[in-house]
Structure formats: C-alpha cells, structure tokens
Design an enzyme around this catalytic site. Sequence first.
Site, PDB file in Angstrom:
ATOM      1  N   PRO A   1       0.850  -1.201   0.000  1.00 50.75           N
ATOM      2  CA  PRO A   1       0.000   0.000   0.000  1.00 50.75           C
ATOM      3  C   PRO A   1       0.878   1.242   0.000  1.00 50.75           C
ATOM      4  O   PRO A   1       1.897   1.281   0.689  1.00 50.75           O
ATOM      5  CB  PRO A   1      -0.797  -0.136   1.298  1.00 50.75           C
ATOM      6  CG  PRO A   1      -0.813  -1.590   1.585  1.00 50.75           C
ATOM      7  CD  PRO A   1       0.513  -2.111   1.089  1.00 50.75           C
ATOM      8  N   CYS A   2       0.474   2.230  -0.771  1.00 56.22           N
ATOM      9  CA  CYS A   2       1.424   3.293  -1.084  1.00 56.22           C
ATOM     10  C   CYS A   2       0.916   4.690  -0.744  1.00 56.22           C
ATOM     11  O   CYS A   2       1.396   5.671  -1.285  1.00 56.22           O
ATOM     12  CB  CYS A   2       1.738   3.227  -2.568  1.00 56.22           C
ATOM     13  SG  CYS A   2       0.256   3.053  -3.589  1.00 56.22           S
ATOM     14  N   GLN A   3      -0.049   4.789   0.158  1.00 55.82           N
ATOM     15  CA  GLN A   3      -0.643   6.097   0.424  1.00 55.82           C
ATOM     16  C   GLN A   3       0.408   7.142   0.849  1.00 55.82           C
ATOM     17  O   GLN A   3       0.313   8.312   0.493  1.00 55.82           O
ATOM     18  CB  GLN A   3      -1.707   5.987   1.522  1.00 55.82           C
ATOM     19  CG  GLN A   3      -2.965   5.264   1.092  1.00 55.82           C
ATOM     20  CD  GLN A   3      -2.854   3.762   1.299  1.00 55.82           C
ATOM     21  OE1 GLN A   3      -1.773   3.230   1.493  1.00 55.82           O
ATOM     22  NE2 GLN A   3      -3.979   3.078   1.247  1.00 55.82           N
TER      23      GLN A   3
END
Length: 362
Positions: free
Chosen positions: A93-95
């Site tokens: 996940p790359c938020q």
Amino acid sequence: MDSKLDKTTVSNGLKAIDFFCSGGGMSYGMKDAGIEIIAGIDFDKSCKSTYEANISGAEFINADVFDLEERYLELHLSLEKNDDNLIMIGCSPCQFWSIINTDKTKSAKSKNLLVEFSRFVKYFRPGYIVVENVPGVLRRKEESGLNEFIEWLKNNGYKSPHIKVHNVFDYGVPQSRKRFTLIATRLTEKEIEPAQIVGKKIVVKDVLGAHNGFEKIEPGHKDNTDFLHTVPNISDINKRRLKKVPKNGGNRLGFAKDPDLQLKCFIGKDDSFKDTFGRLWWDKPAPTITTKFFSISNGRFVHPEEDRALSIREGATLQTFPLTYKFIGTSIANIARMIGNAVPPKYAKALGKAIIQHHNAI
C-alpha cells in the site's frame, strides 16, 4: 480480459508469493500469464473472501508483515532458500508516497513496508523479485528504503534490475496510471522488461457502455448479482449539476456560471480541480482509478454520458478485472478500496509473461 486463465505456460515451474495481495489483482494477472500462485499475504482480513474466490489453489495468509517471521513462512509454505523458481512480489500500500492528498499520519506506517518486504527477499534470495508502487517511492528512494534495497540487490547477484516508471496504458489497460516497477533476477545478468502493446491501445469505449454489457442505470442503482453494476445515489442538486456537465469529457465548468449550482469552494477557481465532477472521454483512457472512483466529487469519475458516477463493475473493468471476477465485501467502499488499490491484472500479466520468457530462455 478472458476469464479463462492461460494454461499454455503452466509447466514452467515458476511459483509466486504475493505480499500485500489485497483482492488479488497481481495474483490473477500473474496466474493468467502462467505462474502458479502459492499464497497471498495481507493484513486486511476483508480481502480474504475475494482473494480465495478468484485465485484458486492459493492460500490467503492474514498477517501483518511487521509481525510475520521469515521462519514461519518457510515452514508454513515449505519454502526453500535460493529457489530459482520462486518469485516474491511486493506491491505494498502506497498512500504515504502518493501525490494524491491523503492523510500522511494515517499512512505513515506504510512507508516502511518496502523495508519489511526486503527482509523476506534477503532471507530467501528467490530467483525473481517484483516490486510495484507509486512513482513517489522512486522520487524519495532514500526515505522509502528503495535505495538501500537496490544496492543490496546489485551486491547480491541481482545484477541488472529493471527499474522504471511505466504507464499501464501502454500494457493493455484502458487507464492512465503511472507505476514504479522493479523486476530483478539473480539467474542471469539480462534485464527483464515487460513488452508494451503494439498498435492500437484500449480506451474507455472499448470496455464500457451498453455495447459491452453495461446497461444504462440511474444514481442509486443497486445490482444484487455478482456483476455488481452498483452505483451510489447522489443529491438532487448534484443530479442537476451533472445534467449541465457536457457529455464525453465535460467538467464542472458546465455549471460554474449558474449561481444556484456553483459550489462556493470553486468560486474564482475555474482553473483548479477541474476533474471534480468531470466525465470520462470515450476515446481516451480513464484517469487513475482510485479507491474513491464511485464518487463524483473525488476526481474525473462521472460516466461519459450518464449522469452518475462509475459503477463498481465499471471501475473494476477499467482496472482490467474480468467481468466474471467475484468481489465479496462489507460495503461499496470496501470493495472499491480493493479495486482501486489493485495492480491491474493485465499489467500484472505483462510482468509475468516477461519473467516466463526470461526463465524459458535460460
């Protein structure tokens, strides 16, 4: 995408573990290319039913990578170190690294996920490694741990890693979505690069619309079948606004001069946030499908002709999930999160095919 997985290359012996697997976009694409998926790992238990319904033969391991031990994975999956046929995939996940405005305090933990993934790579030394993320992880490669990871790869036999930002539109996905991609192998010194589409590229009209099986629906339509052509309702004033947004690529400037419809936050800001309330174009790729693609106020997510947001199935289709892909979730938002966070299966298939081609040539 054909819902029947490609069986032509399943005898190559390659097998993969998909870290941060979510609802299975990367796993499906890799399997479609002809790679066996051993397991998908994710801390979000709500992904389990969707993953298992679509990725047959793979085990869903519900675990937080920060707590997962290398030895546990080794024993649980009967893995061997230095396995030339093993692919380790990390699409964390790359938020935190996204240019999209997200809550960085909530996503702060995600900035160390690449470091945690590298633990398993260093322990097992698989034949192949795939990392996929937002381009921001490359722009801040010191802070993200990418620099150290690449240095370790080069110093430990992974001589020529492919490190590049690709637009998935070039690989058969009807969407403009730039992704940082790393593919590494220690089996040869040859760089592994996925092949781009030659000739005409797929755009919105090639996958959406009545001619592609998407019946015309109104805001608030609920589809109780597995097809999930479901779309949230919108307020009456937003319905009036959308009627004034020109078809096929129009934006909120269509109602900007109407004092009853113009939003106060946009007064005097005609050049800002133009994609809000914006329609897709039929003849262009969709914008990046985010986790909020079902909302008309979170980007250019209005149907090219109909006065509504994209449906759940339309968003999944623009991500190249097959029409038969079964999504099981607790809410529209929960399913949309799985879809928006996914690696587009067609892009994943291109990566898988590149690895298979390399492996078969050794």
